[in-house]
Design a protein around this motif. Structure first.
Motif, PDB file in Angstrom:
ATOM      1  N   ALA A 142     -25.820 -78.365 -19.955  1.00 36.53           N
ATOM      2  CA  ALA A 142     -25.709 -79.290 -18.823  1.00 36.53           C
ATOM      3  C   ALA A 142     -25.076 -78.536 -17.657  1.00 36.53           C
ATOM      4  O   ALA A 142     -24.248 -77.636 -17.857  1.00 36.53           O
ATOM      5  N   PRO A 143     -25.427 -78.864 -16.440  1.00 37.10           N
ATOM      6  CA  PRO A 143     -24.827 -78.183 -15.281  1.00 37.10           C
ATOM      7  C   PRO A 143     -23.363 -78.548 -15.131  1.00 37.10           C
ATOM      8  O   PRO A 143     -22.953 -79.687 -15.386  1.00 37.10           O
ATOM      9  N   ILE A 144     -22.551 -77.592 -14.725  1.00 37.76           N
ATOM     10  CA  ILE A 144     -21.136 -77.818 -14.495  1.00 37.76           C
ATOM     11  C   ILE A 144     -20.823 -77.991 -13.011  1.00 37.76           C
ATOM     12  O   ILE A 144     -19.657 -78.228 -12.654  1.00 37.76           O
ATOM     13  N   THR A 145     -21.826 -77.913 -12.177  1.00 36.49           N
ATOM     14  CA  THR A 145     -21.659 -78.092 -10.734  1.00 36.49           C
ATOM     15  C   THR A 145     -22.669 -79.116 -10.249  1.00 36.49           C
ATOM     16  O   THR A 145     -23.863 -78.991 -10.505  1.00 36.49           O
ATOM     17  N   SER A 146     -22.168 -80.124  -9.566  1.00 39.15           N
ATOM     18  CA  SER A 146     -23.013 -81.150  -8.977  1.00 39.15           C
ATOM     19  C   SER A 146     -22.257 -81.776  -7.815  1.00 39.15           C
ATOM     20  O   SER A 146     -21.038 -81.608  -7.674  1.00 39.15           O
ATOM     21  N   ALA A 147     -22.970 -82.530  -6.997  1.00 41.93           N
ATOM     22  CA  ALA A 147     -22.336 -83.167  -5.846  1.00 41.93           C
ATOM     23  C   ALA A 147     -21.358 -84.256  -6.278  1.00 41.93           C
ATOM     24  O   ALA A 147     -20.287 -84.414  -5.691  1.00 41.93           O
ATOM     25  N   SER A 148     -21.703 -84.996  -7.326  1.00 47.16           N
ATOM     26  CA  SER A 148     -20.806 -86.049  -7.792  1.00 47.16           C
ATOM     27  C   SER A 148     -19.517 -85.475  -8.363  1.00 47.16           C
ATOM     28  O   SER A 148     -18.421 -86.020  -8.141  1.00 47.16           O
ATOM     29  N   LYS A 149     -19.610 -84.364  -9.094  1.00 43.15           N
ATOM     30  CA  LYS A 149     -18.398 -83.746  -9.625  1.00 43.15           C
ATOM     31  C   LYS A 149     -17.552 -83.145  -8.513  1.00 43.15           C
ATOM     32  O   LYS A 149     -16.318 -83.189  -8.578  1.00 43.15           O
ATOM     33  N   LEU A 150     -18.181 -82.604  -7.517  1.00 42.84           N
ATOM     34  CA  LEU A 150     -17.427 -82.024  -6.401  1.00 42.84           C
ATOM     35  C   LEU A 150     -16.687 -83.105  -5.615  1.00 42.84           C
ATOM     36  O   LEU A 150     -15.601 -82.856  -5.082  1.00 42.84           O
ATOM     37  N   GLN A 151     -17.238 -84.294  -5.550  1.00 39.54           N
ATOM     38  CA  GLN A 151     -16.586 -85.382  -4.827  1.00 39.54           C
ATOM     39  C   GLN A 151     -15.390 -85.947  -5.578  1.00 39.54           C
ATOM     40  O   GLN A 151     -14.504 -86.538  -4.966  1.00 39.54           O
ATOM     41  N   THR A 152     -15.355 -85.800  -6.881  1.00 38.04           N
ATOM     42  CA  THR A 152     -14.264 -86.359  -7.679  1.00 38.04           C
ATOM     43  C   THR A 152     -13.214 -85.329  -8.067  1.00 38.04           C
ATOM     44  O   THR A 152     -12.191 -85.702  -8.639  1.00 38.04           O
ATOM     45  N   GLN A 153     -13.432 -84.059  -7.775  1.00 38.88           N
ATOM     46  CA  GLN A 153     -12.497 -83.008  -8.143  1.00 38.88           C
ATOM     47  C   GLN A 153     -12.049 -82.249  -6.906  1.00 38.88           C
ATOM     48  O   GLN A 153     -12.786 -82.171  -5.908  1.00 38.88           O
ATOM     49  N   LYS A 154     -10.857 -81.708  -6.984  1.00 39.27           N
ATOM     50  CA  LYS A 154     -10.295 -80.957  -5.858  1.00 39.27           C
ATOM     51  C   LYS A 154     -10.710 -79.492  -5.964  1.00 39.27           C
ATOM     52  O   LYS A 154      -9.870 -78.597  -6.129  1.00 39.27           O
ATOM     53  N   HIS A 155     -11.998 -79.252  -5.858  1.00 40.72           N
ATOM     54  CA  HIS A 155     -12.539 -77.903  -5.901  1.00 40.72           C
ATOM     55  C   HIS A 155     -13.182 -77.569  -4.553  1.00 40.72           C
ATOM     56  O   HIS A 155     -13.454 -78.467  -3.747  1.00 40.72           O
ATOM     57  N   GLN A 156     -13.429 -76.299  -4.371  1.00 41.69           N
ATOM     58  CA  GLN A 156     -14.090 -75.822  -3.160  1.00 41.69           C
ATOM     59  C   GLN A 156     -15.322 -75.009  -3.535  1.00 41.69           C
ATOM     60  O   GLN A 156     -15.300 -74.247  -4.513  1.00 41.69           O
ATOM     61  N   LEU A 157     -16.346 -75.183  -2.758  1.00 40.57           N
ATOM     62  CA  LEU A 157     -17.625 -74.510  -3.009  1.00 40.57           C
ATOM     63  C   LEU A 157     -17.992 -73.693  -1.780  1.00 40.57           C
ATOM     64  O   LEU A 157     -18.083 -74.234  -0.663  1.00 40.57           O
ATOM     65  N   TYR A 158     -18.207 -72.402  -1.994  1.00 41.10           N
ATOM     66  CA  TYR A 158     -18.625 -71.472  -0.935  1.00 41.10           C
ATOM     67  C   TYR A 158     -20.124 -71.273  -1.058  1.00 41.10           C
ATOM     68  O   TYR A 158     -20.609 -70.795  -2.096  1.00 41.10           O
ATOM     69  N   LEU A 159     -20.861 -71.630  -0.028  1.00 39.36           N
ATOM     70  CA  LEU A 159     -22.329 -71.571  -0.050  1.00 39.36           C
ATOM     71  C   LEU A 159     -22.805 -70.526   0.957  1.00 39.36           C
ATOM     72  O   LEU A 159     -22.412 -70.559   2.137  1.00 39.36           O
ATOM     73  N   LEU A 160     -23.648 -69.622   0.465  1.00 36.33           N
ATOM     74  CA  LEU A 160     -24.191 -68.539   1.281  1.00 36.33           C
ATOM     75  C   LEU A 160     -25.660 -68.814   1.576  1.00 36.33           C
ATOM     76  O   LEU A 160     -26.418 -69.176   0.677  1.00 36.33           O
ATOM     77  N   LYS A 161     -26.062 -68.628   2.846  1.00 40.55           N
ATOM     78  CA  LYS A 161     -27.453 -68.850   3.252  1.00 40.55           C
ATOM     79  C   LYS A 161     -27.984 -67.623   3.984  1.00 40.55           C
ATOM     80  O   LYS A 161     -27.230 -66.767   4.456  1.00 40.55           O
ATOM     81  N   ASP A 162     -29.279 -67.560   4.066  1.00 44.56           N
ATOM     82  CA  ASP A 162     -29.983 -66.571   4.880  1.00 44.56           C
ATOM     83  C   ASP A 162     -30.780 -67.352   5.911  1.00 44.56           C
ATOM     84  O   ASP A 162     -31.850 -67.892   5.617  1.00 44.56           O
ATOM     85  N   GLY A 163     -30.255 -67.442   7.120  1.00 41.59           N
ATOM     86  CA  GLY A 163     -30.859 -68.287   8.146  1.00 41.59           C
ATOM     87  C   GLY A 163     -32.153 -67.766   8.735  1.00 41.59           C
ATOM     88  O   GLY A 163     -32.877 -68.534   9.385  1.00 41.59           O
ATOM     89  N   GLU A 164     -32.518 -66.525   8.527  1.00 44.69           N
ATOM     90  CA  GLU A 164     -33.728 -65.967   9.132  1.00 44.69           C
ATOM     91  C   GLU A 164     -34.948 -66.063   8.232  1.00 44.69           C
ATOM     92  O   GLU A 164     -36.065 -65.770   8.689  1.00 44.69           O
TER      93      GLU A 164
END
Length: 330
Positions: A57-79
């Motif tokens: 099962a995934p350990i990262t989801s939007a619902s879990k992030l909303q209920t826990q005091k964690h931080q998520l660093y997201l990297l993108k390639d805009g080009e």
């Protein structure tokens, strides 16, 4: 990882920091539609990370992030993707209270920053994206990688730490977290607290010798039908109960009624008075005869003992049955 919507509209920076609010900038603040797209991105990244690590099962989801005091660093390639951008990967961290073991086997309580999930898309690996994302997190937290704990790191992640940060010698733990040798040496004494050893359990003594002797004497004082019951509720009920007929069940609680006066006692005298105790002591010698006659019930009416004493020896058992129900005889 591509999505059917514009990634650059959701994430204005190359590396965005997300928390419980799921807000990645001023554009997404107060926009439920943009926050729904952000939740979709986080859920897809969590499922891809669980698949890559072969998790059930995934350990990262939007619902879990909303209920826990964690931080998520997201990297993108805009080009990429015609200017709409693609998501490269993410890194999730958070503080955890842990009980760890040092090299001497001493339990230490600590609350370090832990790496909880780390994922880079398979087609974008070995391009320096993971190192860029990890270094950004270290600068943002102003922390060294040796002072962190790692939750169930994969073999690729362990090779990544050994290659870029020379973290090779780990201290074995009883949980799923991995810490390295410098974790205990470079931390201040205020951040680590040794857990006191557990006190051994002493010998359990339910009763003292005096209490045991008192209980033994109390059980020997009366014969079997008149011994006090073991249950406290039944013992209290037996003191206030009236006489029971032969057809009543001993386990059923008697009705709460006002006790009637006996021929040898005062009407206003309570059952717990000294006069009642003296009457009970005089009837002790006659309880053996009553016990042999009353074979159908363990409870005996206090009035029956007095009436039985008045009956002549020649009347036999019939007089005893008549004395049990004086009202019916009348």
């Amino acid at each position: 990882m591509e999505f059917p919507f514009d990634i650059n509209q959701l994430f204005s920076e190359r590396i965005s920091v997300l928390d419980q609010t799921l807000v990645a900038g001023r554009k997404s603040a107060g926009r439920p539609d943009l926050q729904a797209h952000i939740a979709t991105v986080i859920d897809e990244l969590g499922r891809a990370s669980a698949k890559a690590q072969q998790l059930t099962a995934p350990i990262t989801s939007a619902s879990k992030l909303q209920t826990q005091k964690h931080q998520l660093y997201l990297l993108k390639d805009g080009e990429s993707s015609g200017g709409r951008g693609v998501v490269v990967g993410f890194l999730k961290v958070g503080y955890k209270k842990l009980f760890l073991l040092d090299r001497q086997g001493v339990h230490v309580e600590a609350e370090p920053l832990c790496v909880l999930d780390f994922y880079i898309a398979e087609n974008l690996q070995r391009n320096g994206y993971g190192l860029e994302l990890f270094n950004f997190m270290l600068q943002h937290k102003n922390l060294e990688p040796v002072l962190m704990a790692y939750d169930r790191p994969s073999p690729k992640f362990l090779s990544f730490l050994a290659k870029h940060y020379c973290l090779t010698q780990s201290v074995p733990q009883v949980n799923n977290f991995v810490v390295f040798e410098g974790f205990f040496l470079n931390r201040a004494a205020a951040q680590l607290r040794k857990v006191p050893p557990k006190k051994p359990d002493g010998e359990i003594k339910p009763y003292s010798l005096m209490e045991r002797e008192a209980v033994r004497q109390e059980q020997k004082s009366l014969p079997w039908p008149f011994a006090p019951p073991h249950s406290p509720q039944r013992s209290v009920a037996s003191q206030w109960s009236k006489s029971l007929s032969v057809g009543c069940s001993p386990s059923r609680a008697p009705p709460r009624v006002t006790p009637t006066s006996s021929p040898g006692c005062n009407r206003n005298q309570s059952p717990q008075s000294p006069l009642s105790d003296r009457c009970r002591a005089r009837r002790t010698s006659q309880q053996g005869l009553v016990a042999r006659c009353n074979l159908y019930s363990r409870h005996m009416d206090t009035r029956a003992v007095g009436l039985l004493h008045r009956c002549s020896p020649g009347t036999g058992l019939s007089c005893f049955h008549l004395s049990l129900h004086p009202r019916r005889t009348a």
